[in-house]
Design an enzyme around this catalytic site. Structure first.
Site, PDB file in Angstrom:
ATOM      1  N   ASP A  22       0.935  -1.078  -0.087  1.00  0.00           N
ATOM      2  CA  ASP A  22      -0.071  -0.085  -0.131  1.00  0.00           C
ATOM      3  C   ASP A  22       0.859   1.262   0.169  1.00  0.00           C
ATOM      4  OD1 ASP A  22      -2.114   1.581   0.299  1.00  0.00           O
ATOM      5  OD2 ASP A  22      -2.271   1.548   2.282  1.00  0.00           O
TER       6      ASP A  22
ATOM      7  N   ASP B 106      -8.629   4.029  -2.295  1.00  0.00           N
ATOM      8  CA  ASP B 106      -9.492   4.377  -1.216  1.00  0.00           C
ATOM      9  C   ASP B 106     -10.807   4.883  -1.608  1.00  0.00           C
ATOM     10  OD1 ASP B 106      -7.857   3.397   0.730  1.00  0.00           O
ATOM     11  OD2 ASP B 106      -6.760   5.416   0.852  1.00  0.00           O
TER      12      ASP B 106
ATOM     13  N   GLU C  70       2.758   4.887  -4.183  1.00  0.00           N
ATOM     14  CA  GLU C  70       2.639   6.006  -5.150  1.00  0.00           C
ATOM     15  C   GLU C  70       4.187   6.673  -5.122  1.00  0.00           C
ATOM     16  OE1 GLU C  70       0.077   5.891  -2.840  1.00  0.00           O
ATOM     17  OE2 GLU C  70      -1.145   4.795  -4.184  1.00  0.00           O
TER      18      GLU C  70
HETATM   19  C1  GLC Z   1      -4.622   3.345   2.919  1.00  0.00           C
HETATM   20  C2  GLC Z   1      -5.040   2.173   2.178  1.00  0.00           C
HETATM   21  C3  GLC Z   1      -6.005   1.425   2.820  1.00  0.00           C
HETATM   22  C4  GLC Z   1      -5.452   0.949   4.356  1.00  0.00           C
HETATM   23  C5  GLC Z   1      -5.168   2.368   4.916  1.00  0.00           C
HETATM   24  C6  GLC Z   1      -4.388   2.083   6.455  1.00  0.00           C
HETATM   25  O1  GLC Z   1      -5.459   4.310   3.107  1.00  0.00           O
HETATM   26  O2  GLC Z   1      -5.407   2.533   0.874  1.00  0.00           O
HETATM   27  O3  GLC Z   1      -6.748   0.361   2.425  1.00  0.00           O
HETATM   28  O4  GLC Z   1      -6.465   0.430   5.107  1.00  0.00           O
HETATM   29  O5  GLC Z   1      -4.058   2.951   4.056  1.00  0.00           O
HETATM   30  O6  GLC Z   1      -3.230   1.173   5.967  1.00  0.00           O
END
Ligand code: GLC
Length: 741
Positions: free
Chosen positions: A372, A451, A375
């Site tokens: 995650d 998200d 980017e």
């Molecule tokens: C980001 C991710 C989400 C995750 C969060 C905490 O917002 O896209 O899926 O739950 O981080 O890790």
């Protein structure tokens, strides 16, 4: 004058060289440089030129399928097919502005560009590609925001009997304009780098996609268990909570294969650590979960906490593995752990190091990694990422600014993770899930669309987004079912689950401080419907697995716009709210609250209502009933659909497979079986059967034959729909156990 080279041809004018790479009779590369050598490709392109089959006649290059004419003064290119139809015509090439303008010729629609919000057809719109952590971008996911977590600078132009794709192999921020600025001009440009793009011809959209994935790589066949239902939450905060969810799922008889641990399993958000206070006896917990059918995936973000004596930080610092600022100091940004540094994944040495860091987690029994914030996201810069002028070092020791690497950062991380897992457990197909990606990332990782919010509009918009991702080479995709940010509700979760059944990645996920949205969190009536649909997913596992297998061979998406199979039918070009799940299943989700009926377009041919088995004639719109427990689904006549028995999790020991034949004209299909986990299939350890159905003299002849039998073929139970008289069915099979029911 055009000259022949070892990759194709080159022509130059006023110190600008146009290189024409011939990758196949359908795929050509056009790169403009200031010197005589073919430039390097980005990490996306893996295809190499092995033999050039083309000839030259004056200013015309001819391949088996294309004629390419080059104006040797302006270096503008026109491309024709062998019927003489003009497929692509340059209006203007601006080397300095890195801008290509093409005439909009015959196209009815433009599709692709991966993860984009808005309707499927991009005609009349413009887009920018720069991987972005969108949560918090005001005003959230909507049509006014076009930079999302993933960038795929590839589009398809489509008209009835012709289609082509253009892949712009430039990793800087790129822009595409499909006739927005000037009605009959399409343009693409980049912030830096060079004009270097591929033209991919295919009369059919499917050929364009396979040409693109031939260039950028196919998705590897995933582990079958990861096609099961997945439950996630930011976060299951401790051992008790996770185990409770696992048990509750089984008590409720809601099939589920995968559970996730979000960032709170770590100690102070330090990657590759475990908070043993909250998750005591971690290994034992994972092994307990495994014993009741769960695979556990943990999140790993790229940001490494700046902390003395934290070994990942110390080791990375010592080896000089982190991204630097423009002055040459290690760049410090901010992510969940606070001050953080970012591995320079551009270097293969760093990727190897990162991959190996997963060893302990895997030894603890973790079965997949969720990448995650790659980017990469950064909280302490207005750009939401690390500054464009931060510095990466490539394998040759050359410096590259972040603006060139940015869109590839998640891709490189996914490669590091995938190959790291493979190194640790060579016999298992790795499961990696990523948020940020670029063209080609399908080689290493599944992708979720980041998200979203628990609002109906985000479910609705995920459908064209999925279709465009599929058209851009990405098959293993899904969105957070129920919606991530904000509170979900029973009806939304139910409808979203119904859609999720038909997305290759089927994962319920929600954010901190929102209402819990596990399947049992709202009224019972919703739980019951969610159970029914999760079970439906498990009935379709073999069907889906076969589609994934097909995709791993030729890039064909699982979620397909209608025009993928009905390209001649222009009415399909702008259908955003229904899709084909493989060739034979039409899915028509309900994306508005309170809605219990909807319009459905059935393309030509006969279709069966999946629920009532009523036969319908296509070529028009119908009104479908859709009370809360029904998502309209139609099966194409002729469809041969494998169906599994429902299980609480996927195991490969199912010894019965139903095959549902929806009688149509003659039809044929193959079903593939392997162990679902290892790479043995690559050595031929799989089985495949072929089923053929035809009607003759008022009889239905069904034959089943074995194409390959190196794994295991279950007992087959055949069901035939659309054919009343069982006695007039002739079954022809040998060596397969088949029963007509
Ligand atoms: C980001 C991710 C989400 C995750 C969060 C905490 O917002 O896209 O899926 O739950 O981080 O890790």
């Amino acid at each position: 004058m055009i000259r022949k080279t070892n990759y194709g041809y080159v022509v130059d004018k006023n110190n600008v060289f146009l290189h024409i790479g011939i990758y196949s009779s359908n795929v050509i590369r056009l790169a403009y440089t200031n010197d005589n050598s073919l430039p390097n490709s980005t990490f996306a392109v893996i295809k190499e030129i092995n033999n050039i089959e083309a000839s030259l006649d004056g200013n015309k290059i001819m391949t088996e399928n294309l004629d390419i004419t080059i104006d040797d003064v302006t270096l503008k290119v026109s491309i024709f097919n062998k019927e003489g139809v003009l497929l692509s015509k340059d209006r203007n090439i601006d080397i300095n502005m890195i801008n290509v303008e093409k005439e909009i010729l015959w196209e009815q629609g433009f599709y692709g560009l991966g993860e984009k919000y808005g309707w499927m057809n991009h005609k009349g719109s413009k887009f920018s590609n720069w991987n972005t952590d969108v949560l918090g971008v005001t005003p959230l996911h909507n049509a006014t925001v076009d930079e999302y977590h993933t960038s795929i600078p590839f589009y398809i132009g489509l008209d009835r009997d012709k289609a082509y794709g253009i892949y712009f192999d430039n990793s800087f921020r790129t822009k595409f304009d499909f006739g927005r600025e000037v009605e009959d001009i399409l343009s693409f440009s980049a912030e830096d780098g060079i004009i270097d793009y591929y033209f991919i011809y295919g009369e059919k959209v499917s050929n364009v996609i396979s040409g693109f994935t031939d260039l950028t790589g196919n998705m590897p066949l995933p582990r079958k268990e990861f096609l099961g239902f997945q439950q996630c939450r930011w976060s299951y905060e401790n051992r008790e909570e996770l185990i409770e969810v696992a048990h509750k799922m089984r008590e409720e008889n809601i099939p589920c294969d995968v559970l996730y641990l979000d960032i709170d399993y770590m100690k102070d958000y330090k990657v590759f650590t475990i908070d043993s206070k909250k998750f005591s006896e971690f290994k034992e917990m994972i092994s307990h979960l495994k014993s009741i059918g769960y695979k556990v995936v943990v999140i790993i973000d790229p940001g490494v906490k700046v902390e003395k004596n934290y070994w990942v930080y110390e080791e990375g610092m010592e080896k000089d593995y982190f991204v630097k600022d423009s002055k040459g100091d290690v760049y410090i940004g901010e992510v969940w752990p606070g001050d953080s540094v970012f591995p320079d994944f551009l270097r293969s040495e760093v990727r190897k190091w990162w991959g190996a860091l997963h060893k302990e987690l895997i030894m603890d029994g973790i079965e997949g990694i969720w990448n995650d914030m790659n980017e990469p996201a950064n909280f302490n810069d207005d750009s939401k990422t690390i500054p464009k002028d931060t510095i990466h070092i490539d394998d040759n020791g050359d410096k590259k600014e972040h603006k060139e690497i940015h869109n590839l950062y998640g891709f490189y991380e996914a490669e590091a993770t995938y190959n790291g897992l493979l190194e640790i457990q060579p016999e298992k197909r790795p499961f990696v899930l990523t948020r940020a990606a670029f063209a080609g990332t399908q080689r290493y990782s599944a992708l979720w669309t980041g998200d979203n919010h628990s609002i109906w509009e985000h479910m609705e918009s995920s459908i064209p987004m999925f279709m465009n991702l599929g058209l851009s080479g990405y098959t293993f995709i899904g969105a957070d079912v129920g919606g991530f940010a904000g509170d979900s509700n029973g009806e939304l979760l139910t409808r979203w689950t119904q859609l999720g059944v038909f997305t290759p990645l089927f994962r319920n996920h929600s954010a901190k401080d929102t209402l819990h949205q596990e399947p049992w969190c709202f009224e019972r009536k919703y739980t019951d419907i969610i159970r029914k649909y999760t079970e439906l997913r498990y009935r379709f596992i073999s069907y889906l697995y076969n589609l994934m297998r097909e995709s791993s061979l030729n890039g064909s998406p699982v979620i397909r716009p209608l025009f993928y199979h009905y390209q001649q039918d222009e009415k399909t070009y702008n259908i955003n709210d229904q899709f084909l799940f493989g060739k034979d299943i039409m899915v028509c989700p309900i994306v508005k609250p309170g809605m219990t009926k909807r319009m459905v377009y059935l393309p030509e041919g006969e279709w069966y209502d999946y629920w009532t088995k009523e036969k319908l004639v296509g070529g028009e719109y119908i009104i479908a009933d859709a009370p809360l427990d029904i998502i309209p689904i139609y099966i194409k006549a002729g469809g041969i659909i494998p169906e599994d028995e429902v299980s609480q999790f996927i195991s490969n020991s199912n010894d019965i497979l139903y095959i549902n034949i929806y009688k149509g004209e003659e039809s044929k299909s193959k079903i593939y079986f392997d162990d679902g986990t290892t790479f043995n299939y690559k050595e031929g350890l799989y089985s495949e059967i072929e089923i053929a159905v035809e009607e003759e003299d008022n009889h239905l002849n069904i034959s089943l034959s074995i194409d390959k039998d190196n794994y295991r073929i279950p007992k087959i139970k055949l069901r035939v729909f659309g054919w009343e008289d069982k006695n007039s069915i002739n079954l022809d099979f040998s060596e397969i156990e088949v029963e007509l029911i």
